[in-house]
Scaffold this active site. Structure first.
Site, PDB file in Angstrom:
ATOM      1  N   GLU A   1      99.582   8.159  69.559  1.00 25.01           N
ATOM      2  CA  GLU A   1      98.912   6.861  69.400  1.00 25.01           C
ATOM      3  C   GLU A   1      99.902   5.743  69.730  1.00 25.01           C
ATOM      4  O   GLU A   1     101.010   5.723  69.219  1.00 25.01           O
ATOM      5  CB  GLU A   1      98.374   6.712  67.969  1.00 25.01           C
ATOM      6  CG  GLU A   1      97.872   5.329  67.613  1.00 25.01           C
ATOM      7  CD  GLU A   1      96.861   4.741  68.605  1.00 25.01           C
ATOM      8  OE1 GLU A   1      95.865   5.399  68.931  1.00 25.01           O
ATOM      9  OE2 GLU A   1      97.087   3.591  69.077  1.00 25.01           O
TER      10      GLU A   1
ATOM     11  N   GLY B   1      92.360   3.258  65.574  1.00 23.50           N
ATOM     12  CA  GLY B   1      91.839   2.710  66.822  1.00 23.50           C
ATOM     13  C   GLY B   1      91.175   1.349  66.648  1.00 23.50           C
ATOM     14  O   GLY B   1      91.457   0.606  65.704  1.00 23.50           O
ATOM     15  N   THR B   2      90.275   1.061  67.552  1.00 26.23           N
ATOM     16  CA  THR B   2      89.631  -0.258  67.596  1.00 26.23           C
ATOM     17  C   THR B   2      88.792  -0.504  66.349  1.00 26.23           C
ATOM     18  O   THR B   2      88.865  -1.575  65.740  1.00 26.23           O
ATOM     19  CB  THR B   2      88.718  -0.345  68.842  1.00 26.23           C
ATOM     20  OG1 THR B   2      89.474   0.021  69.987  1.00 26.23           O
ATOM     21  CG2 THR B   2      88.158  -1.743  69.019  1.00 26.23           C
TER      22      THR B   2
ATOM     23  N   HIS C   1      57.369  -1.344  46.103  1.00 26.41           N
ATOM     24  CA  HIS C   1      57.026  -2.753  46.315  1.00 26.41           C
ATOM     25  C   HIS C   1      57.951  -3.624  45.486  1.00 26.41           C
ATOM     26  O   HIS C   1      58.218  -3.283  44.334  1.00 26.41           O
ATOM     27  CB  HIS C   1      55.569  -2.989  45.904  1.00 26.41           C
ATOM     28  CG  HIS C   1      55.190  -4.425  45.930  1.00 26.41           C
ATOM     29  ND1 HIS C   1      54.909  -5.082  47.106  1.00 26.41           N
ATOM     30  CD2 HIS C   1      55.094  -5.345  44.931  1.00 26.41           C
ATOM     31  CE1 HIS C   1      54.629  -6.354  46.825  1.00 26.41           C
ATOM     32  NE2 HIS C   1      54.731  -6.536  45.508  1.00 26.41           N
TER      33      HIS C   1
HETATM   34  C1  LIG Z   1      85.134  -6.795  68.087  1.00 28.02           C
HETATM   35  C2  LIG Z   1      84.492  -5.440  68.091  1.00 28.02           C
HETATM   36  C3  LIG Z   1      83.510  -5.147  67.167  1.00 28.02           C
HETATM   37  C4  LIG Z   1      82.918  -3.895  67.162  1.00 28.02           C
HETATM   38  N1  LIG Z   1      81.938  -3.641  66.237  1.00 28.02           N
HETATM   39  C5  LIG Z   1      81.339  -2.425  66.230  1.00 28.02           C
HETATM   40  C6  LIG Z   1      80.340  -2.116  65.258  1.00 28.02           C
HETATM   41  O1  LIG Z   1      79.982  -2.937  64.413  1.00 28.02           O
HETATM   42  N2  LIG Z   1      79.795  -0.888  65.267  1.00 28.02           N
HETATM   43  C7  LIG Z   1      80.159   0.065  66.192  1.00 28.02           C
HETATM   44  O2  LIG Z   1      79.638   1.185  66.156  1.00 28.02           O
HETATM   45  N3  LIG Z   1      81.097  -0.205  67.127  1.00 28.02           N
HETATM   46  C8  LIG Z   1      81.697  -1.417  67.168  1.00 28.02           C
HETATM   47  N4  LIG Z   1      82.671  -1.675  68.088  1.00 28.02           N
HETATM   48  C9  LIG Z   1      83.028  -0.613  69.068  1.00 28.02           C
HETATM   49  C10 LIG Z   1      83.917   0.408  68.376  1.00 28.02           C
HETATM   50  O3  LIG Z   1      85.049  -0.227  67.850  1.00 28.02           O
HETATM   51  C11 LIG Z   1      84.318   1.529  69.340  1.00 28.02           C
HETATM   52  O4  LIG Z   1      83.177   2.008  69.992  1.00 28.02           O
HETATM   53  C12 LIG Z   1      84.948   2.627  68.502  1.00 28.02           C
HETATM   54  O5  LIG Z   1      86.176   2.180  67.961  1.00 28.02           O
HETATM   55  C13 LIG Z   1      85.157   3.932  69.248  1.00 28.02           C
HETATM   56  O6  LIG Z   1      86.280   3.877  70.036  1.00 28.02           O
HETATM   57  P1  LIG Z   1      87.047   5.153  70.534  1.00 28.02           P
HETATM   58  O7  LIG Z   1      87.095   6.182  69.473  1.00 28.02           O
HETATM   59  O8  LIG Z   1      86.489   5.552  71.832  1.00 28.02           O
HETATM   60  O9  LIG Z   1      88.489   4.566  70.821  1.00 28.02           O
HETATM   61  P2  LIG Z   1      89.311   3.463  70.067  1.00 28.02           P
HETATM   62  O10 LIG Z   1      88.886   3.304  68.655  1.00 28.02           O
HETATM   63  O11 LIG Z   1      89.304   2.244  70.902  1.00 28.02           O
HETATM   64  O12 LIG Z   1      90.760   4.108  70.043  1.00 28.02           O
HETATM   65  C14 LIG Z   1      91.513   4.354  71.189  1.00 28.02           C
HETATM   66  C15 LIG Z   1      92.951   4.510  70.777  1.00 28.02           C
HETATM   67  O13 LIG Z   1      93.700   5.039  71.862  1.00 28.02           O
HETATM   68  C16 LIG Z   1      94.968   4.411  71.887  1.00 28.02           C
HETATM   69  N5  LIG Z   1      95.502   4.584  73.245  1.00 28.02           N
HETATM   70  C17 LIG Z   1      94.990   4.093  74.405  1.00 28.02           C
HETATM   71  N6  LIG Z   1      95.726   4.493  75.456  1.00 28.02           N
HETATM   72  C18 LIG Z   1      96.711   5.259  74.956  1.00 28.02           C
HETATM   73  C19 LIG Z   1      97.796   5.975  75.542  1.00 28.02           C
HETATM   74  N7  LIG Z   1      97.976   5.979  76.854  1.00 28.02           N
HETATM   75  N8  LIG Z   1      98.636   6.642  74.722  1.00 28.02           N
HETATM   76  C20 LIG Z   1      98.456   6.647  73.368  1.00 28.02           C
HETATM   77  N9  LIG Z   1      97.441   5.999  72.769  1.00 28.02           N
HETATM   78  C21 LIG Z   1      96.582   5.323  73.545  1.00 28.02           C
HETATM   79  C22 LIG Z   1      94.648   2.982  71.493  1.00 28.02           C
HETATM   80  O14 LIG Z   1      95.786   2.322  70.994  1.00 28.02           O
HETATM   81  C23 LIG Z   1      93.590   3.185  70.408  1.00 28.02           C
HETATM   82  O15 LIG Z   1      94.135   3.277  69.116  1.00 28.02           O
HETATM   83  C24 LIG Z   1      83.320  -2.913  68.105  1.00 28.02           C
HETATM   84  C25 LIG Z   1      84.321  -3.202  69.039  1.00 28.02           C
HETATM   85  C26 LIG Z   1      84.905  -4.450  69.026  1.00 28.02           C
HETATM   86  C27 LIG Z   1      85.993  -4.747  70.034  1.00 28.02           C
END
Ligand SMILES: Cc1cc2nc3c(=O)[nH]c(=O)nc-3n(C[C@H](O)[C@H](O)[C@H](O)COP(=O)(O)OP(=O)(O)OC[C@H]3O[C@@H](n4cnc5c(N)ncnc54)[C@H](O)[C@@H]3O)c2cc1C
Length: 474
Positions: A47, A53-54, A458
C-alpha cells in the site's frame, strides 16, 4: 521464502516470494489479504498511502461524516417550521474536520491492526510496479526498493481524480475531493467543475456551511443516467438552497488575482466571466496506472485505461486478478467488497463465481438521499420493455408530512406482465435505506402487488410503498 536469482552478468539479487500479493489496501484488498493469509497462503499487502484506501481515508466515511454536520446545520435552520427556534447558528469547520479525522483515524487504525495481527501476512508500505510478469518492485515508503514475486496477484489500486486540461488550471490552487476536506476556512464562493454525486454532495455540504456554490456542467442536464423527473426534482431541491447549476456550460480558462479566481465560461456560443474564491475539480475519476508497468506484466487495459477482467475478475494474465474501481464499471465500495467475496469463493473455496447479473444499488448522499437500484425508466424504455411506472411525490407521504420534510419522490419500474420490480429510485429522507427494501423484494422475486398489500408499520416511509404501488392500480 527468499530466492536467489542469477542474471547473465552473474550479479545476484534477492527476491522474496509469496503465494499471493495484494496491491492496494482498498475495500477489496484490505479484507482479501487477511482471508488469503488465514487460508494458509503466505501473503503480502502493498500500500502506497494508507490502509483502507479511498473509502475510509478520503471517500465515503469522511464525506458522510461531514454531510452529517451539514445536515445538522440545515436542520437547525429549518426547525422553525416545526415550531422550534434555535438562535445564532454557527458552523465551526475546525471541529467538523477534527471529528471527520477522528473517524478516519479510528477506521484506518482498526483495519491496520487487524492486518498486523494476521499471521502469514506482511504489510509493506510502498509503491508497487510490475518488473516482470509475476514480479513487482516496490519503492518503499521509508526508502529503498524491494523486489517480490508471487504465484497470484490481486490488483486493487483504485481511481484518482481527473484534472481536465483547461487553460490556466495548473496556475490556480484548485481543490480535489481529497484536499477540500483539509480546508482551514469555509470558501466564500465555491465553484465546482462537474455535477456528479461527488460534486453534488460537496456542493450541498458547503452551501450548508455558508458558501455560495456554483456548479458547472457541460451536458444539457445533470445526472444524465438518472431519469429526468428524478434529476429535475434534485435540481429543484438544490435551487431551494441557492445552489447555482450552470448546464451546457464549460470552463475554458482560469486566472487568479489575489485570492479571487477568475473563470471564463462558454455556454454554447455565449462567453461570460465569473469569479470565485475556490475551485473544486469533481469532473470524474480515472485509473491510477501511470508507471504501474502493466505492459511489462502483459496485463491488458481498455480504451479508458481500466484493467480488463473476465466474469471471474481475472485479467488477461492467468493468476492476476483485478478488483474494485480499477476494473471499470460502477465504482462503489460495496462493489469492491463484493469483488473480494467473489475472489475468496473462487481462489480459496474453489466455488464457481461470476460477476454477471449482480444487482448493484447505490446511494447519493445529498439531502434528501437518492437511493437507487436496478433499471431507470429511461433504460427500460430504451430496451423496449413492457413496463408500468409507479410514482409517488413525498408531499403525499404521511411520514414526510409529519416530519416536515416533503421534498423528493419515490419511483418504481415494474414489468407489466410479471409484476416483478425492475428498478427503483427513492429521493427521500433515508432514501438509501428505503430503496434497500425494494432491492430485497427484487432479490427475492417479490412482486409489486405483495408490497402493495403488505402490512407495514404506520407511519413509516416503508408503509408508503403501499401507496407507491397503489398508483399502478388506479
Ligand atoms: C469523495 C468520495 C466519496 C465517495 N463516497 C462513496 C459512497 O458514499 N459510497 C460508495 O460506495 N462509494 C463512494 N466512493 C467511492 C469509493 O470510495 C470507492 O469505490 C471504494 O473506495 C472502492 O475503491 P477500491 O477498493 O477499488 O480502491 P481504493 O479504495 O481507491 O484503494 C486503492 C488503494 O490502492 C493504493 N495504490 C494505488 N496504486 C498503488 C501502487 N502502485 N502501489 C501500492 N498501492 C497503490 C492506493 O493508495 C489506495 O489505498 C467515494 C469516492 C470519493 C472520492
Amino acid at each position: 521464502m527468499l530466492s536467489v536469482t542469477c542474471s547473465d552478468s552473474q550479479s545476484f539479487s534477492y527476491m522474496k516470494h509469496y503465494d499471493a500479493i495484494v496491491i492496494g489496501a482498498g475495500q477489496a484488498g484490505t479484507p482479501l489479504c487477511r482471508k488469503l493469509a488465514e487460508s494458509g497462503l503466505k501473503t503480502a499487502l502493498i500500500e502506497k498511502r494508507w490502509v483502507g484506501g479511498t473509502c475510509v481515508n478520503d471517500g465515503c466515511s469522511p464525506t458522510k461524516a461531514m454531510v452529517a454536520s451539514a445536515k445538522a446545520a440545515w436542520s437547525a435552520r429549518h426547525n422553525e417550521t416545526l415550531g422550534v427556534h434555535v438562535g445564532g447558528i454557527t458552523v465551526d469547520l475546525d471541529e467538523i474536520l477534527h471529528r471527520k479525522s477522528s473517524i478516519v483515524q479510528l477506521m484506518r487504525g482498526n483495519s491496520e491492526k487487524r492486518i498486523r495481527d494476521t499471521a502469514g501476512l506482511d504489510l509493506i508500505y510502498g509503491t508497487a510496479r510490475f518488473s516482470g510478469q509475476k514480479e513487482i518492485t516496490v519503492s518503499l515508503k521509508d526508502g529503498g526498493t524491494e523486489t517480490l514475486t508471487a504465484d497470484k496477484f490481486f490488483l486493487n489500486t483504485g481511481l484518482q481524480p481527473v484534472i481536465p486540461d483547461i487553460e490556466g488550471i495548473q496556475s490556480i490552487p484548485y481543490l480535489t475531493s481529497t484536499t477540500i476536506m483539509e480546508l482551514s476556512e469555509i470558501p466564500e464562493h465555491l465553484l465546482i467543475l462537474g455535477s456528479g454525486y461527488i460534486a453534488l454532495e460537496f456542493g450541498q455540504m458547503f452551501a450548508r456551511f455558508g458558501s455560495k456554490v456554483t456548479l458547472i456542467e457541460p451536458a444539457e442536464r445533470i445526472l444524465k443516467k438518472e431519469d429526468e423527473d428524478i434529476a429535475g426534482e434534485i435540481v429543484k431541491i438544490l435551487a431551494q438552497e441557492d445552489i447555482e447549476i450552470l448546464t451546457n456550460t464549460k470552463a475554458v480558462r482560469f486566472s487568479q488575482s489575489g485570492h479571487i479566481i477568475g473563470v471564463a465560461l462558454q455556454t454554447g456560443d455565449i462567453k461570460s466571466q465569473r469569479s470565485c474564491t475556490h475551485v473544486l475539480v469533481a469532473a470524474g475519476r480515472k485509473p491510477q496506472l501511470k508507471e504501474f508497468g502493466l505492459e511489462i506484466a502483459g496485463i491488458e487495459t481498455d480504451a479508458k485505461g481500466y484493467i480488463k477482467v473476465n466474469a471471474q475478475l481475472e485479467t488477461s494474465v492467468e493468476g492476476i486478478y483485478a478488483l474494485g474501481d480499477i476494473k471499470g464499471g460502477p465504482a462503489f465500495t460495496h462493489v469492491s467488497y463484493d469483488d473480494y467475496r467473489l475472489i475468496i469463493q473462487h481462489v480459496v473455496e474453489k466455488k464457481p463465481i461470476s460477476t454477471a447479473d449482480r444487482l448493484i444499488p447505490y446511494c447519493m448522499f445529498i439531502d434528501p438521499q437518492l437511493g437507487r437500484v436496478g433499471m431507470t425508466e429511461q433504460e427500460a424504455r430504451e430496451k423496449g420493455l413492457d413496463i408500468k411506472v409507479a410514482v409517488l411525490k413525498n408531499d403525499s407521504v404521511a411520514r414526510a408530512i409529519e416530519t416536515g420534510d416533503e421534498r423528493g419522490m419515490m419511483k418504481a419500474i415494474v414489468d407489466a406482465q410479471t409484476g416483478q420490480i425492475l428498478g427503483a429510485a427513492v429521493l427521500a429522507e433515508q432514501g438509501g435505506e428505503i430503496v434497500t427494501i425494494l432491492q430485497m423484494a427484487m432479490m427475492g422475486g417479490v412482486t409489486y402487488d405483495r408490497i402493495l398489500n403488505g402490512v407495514f408499520a404506520h407511519p413509516t416511509y416503508a408503509e408508503s410503498l403501499n401507496n407507491l404501488f397503489m398508483t399502478l392500480e388506479a
